[in-house]
Design an enzyme around this catalytic site. Structure first.
Site, PDB file in Angstrom:
ATOM      1  N   ARG A  87       1.101  -1.183  -0.076  1.00  0.00           N
ATOM      2  CA  ARG A  87      -0.100   0.084  -0.090  1.00  0.00           C
ATOM      3  C   ARG A  87       0.884   1.202  -0.049  1.00  0.00           C
ATOM      4  NH1 ARG A  87      -4.075  -1.743   4.806  1.00  0.00           N
ATOM      5  NH2 ARG A  87      -5.049  -3.357   3.941  1.00  0.00           N
ATOM      6  N   ARG A 130      -7.044  11.494  -7.077  1.00  0.00           N
ATOM      7  CA  ARG A 130      -8.241  10.582  -6.907  1.00  0.00           C
ATOM      8  C   ARG A 130      -9.268  11.528  -6.713  1.00  0.00           C
ATOM      9  NH1 ARG A 130      -9.148   5.932  -4.362  1.00  0.00           N
ATOM     10  NH2 ARG A 130     -11.121   6.773  -4.546  1.00  0.00           N
ATOM     11  N   ASP A 147      -6.657  -3.508  -7.072  1.00  0.00           N
ATOM     12  CA  ASP A 147      -7.497  -3.989  -5.702  1.00  0.00           C
ATOM     13  C   ASP A 147      -7.576  -5.493  -6.006  1.00  0.00           C
ATOM     14  OD1 ASP A 147      -8.732  -3.116  -3.122  1.00  0.00           O
ATOM     15  OD2 ASP A 147     -10.113  -4.470  -3.914  1.00  0.00           O
ATOM     16  N   TYR A 150     -14.786 -12.748   0.778  1.00  0.00           N
ATOM     17  CA  TYR A 150     -15.565 -11.391   0.327  1.00  0.00           C
ATOM     18  C   TYR A 150     -16.767 -11.837  -0.005  1.00  0.00           C
ATOM     19  CZ  TYR A 150     -11.696  -8.326   1.851  1.00  0.00           C
ATOM     20  OH  TYR A 150     -10.790  -7.521   2.368  1.00  0.00           O
TER      21      TYR A 150
END
Length: 356
Positions: free
Chosen positions: A42, A55, A91, A166
């Protein structure tokens, strides 16, 4: 596709840059580079003001499918910190989104799935990922290969267990109760799901490799929730399929999870060249658990980036010293950079690691 259906293999590994002097690649091969290489999970993201400015107003997943934006975000920490590798800005749910799943990243929560996948019918309804569905990501990789100079680019994908968690839970989970219940109660459904997700991860990694990434990391972020017995029975075969499926490319394969101190040998057995270690055990102990011969990555506690410099410096020095027990050591955090970290602290850590 089921877990037993092989994906088409590329006719030959794609040509890629020759980076014989890159410390990260040398360490990953078990050589002794000119300095200890360092990068941060990250490292491209919310800790950087230039990232937040770029962003602004752009949803996370939209930015992952914009080649110019993902290339610029990937480059930002390389320019600022002087790290020894870039990690592709993406991601783990990007390939699921690309395949057509109704999934989004909710600020403050993480990936959220509109309809959880908890039975065989839902598993069989999952779409397959086609390579052209991640062409924008591949385009971003090609831009990065042109712009990174001698700095290696690490591509990545989420491992089948973490992706499955997930999908089954519907989002992030503290206990993974639905996942574990399905895994143990309906193993055939579990293996069908994990096999399909292995195919997704493999297609995503091959697209990145064909575009030119120099190494890959398979993130099994939540595998530490499992016992070693369950990991070996329900997870290892599917992660092994992914890692074996990219072996022909000849690039380093890094395997990482959080809370996986009891699983390190199993994660290595899945086919990793480099085993990522979180902050819970020292690197020399990790090497011992790996049989005394291993290439490791890690393992500064991300929270200590908020500590005073004398405390942080002592930790960095300890980790570099303990890393000497390994055949190769890539300095990293034990997980990702936290959003509130001062970027100047990361730059200072890089400089210190390079001095030691």
């Amino acid at each position: 596709m089921s877990q037993t259906t092989p994906l088409p293999r590329p006719a030959a590994p794609a040509a890629r840059r020759e980076l014989p002097e890159a410390p990260l690649l040398a360490a990953a091969r078990g050589e002794r580079p000119v300095r200890t290489p360092v990068w941060f999970m990250r490292q491209a993201g919310r800790s950087l003001p230039e990232y937040r400015a770029l962003r602004e107003g752009v949803p996370m997943l939209d930015s992952c499918f914009d080649p110019e934006m993902l290339a610029e975000i990937t480059l930002q920490p390389v320019r600022r910190h002087g790290v020894d590798a870039a990690i592709l800005y993406s991601d783990i749910v990007v390939p699921l989104k690309a395949a057509g799943l109704d999934i989004d990243i909710v600020p403050g929560t993480g990936p959220v799935v509109a309809t959880p996948v908890r039975d065989l019918a839902a598993v069989k309804a999952l779409p397959e990922l086609e390579t052209d569905q991640v062409s924008k990501v591949a385009d971003g990789v090609k831009l990065l290969v042109e712009r990174l100079g001698e700095t290696p680019l690490i591509g990545f994908a989420g491992a089948p267990f973490t992706l499955a968690s997930y999908l089954i839970e519907g989002g992030p989970s503290r206990n993974h109760e639905h996942t574990k219940a399905l895994m143990r109660s309906e193993p055939e459904v579990w293996h069908e799901l994990a096999g399909r997700l292995a195919d997704v991860a493999l297609t995503f990694l091959r697209a990145q490799l064909d575009a030119g990434v120099d190494a890959i990391q398979l993130f099994d972020s939540w595998a530490g929730a499992l016992s070693e017995r369950d990991y070996r029975e329900f997870v290892l075969p599917h992660s092994a399929k992914v890692l074996a499926g990219v072996a022909d490319y000849g690039v380093p394969r890094i395997h990482f999870g959080v809370g996986t101190g009891e699983l390190l040998a199993a994660m290595r057995d899945a086919g990793a060249d480099v085993v990522g270690v979180d902050w819970r055990i020292p690197l020399d102990e990790a090497v011992r658990r790996l049989g005394g011969r291993a290439i490791v990555q890690g393992n500064l506690d991300p929270a200590l980036l908020h500590a005073s410099w004398p405390v942080l410096e002592a930790e960095v020095r300890r980790i570099v010293e303990e890393g000497k027990a390994a055949d190769g050591h890539i300095f990293n955090l034990g997980h990702g950079v936290l959003p509130g970290v001062d970027p100047d602290v990361l730059t200072r850590v890089v400089a210190l690691v390079h001095e030691l």
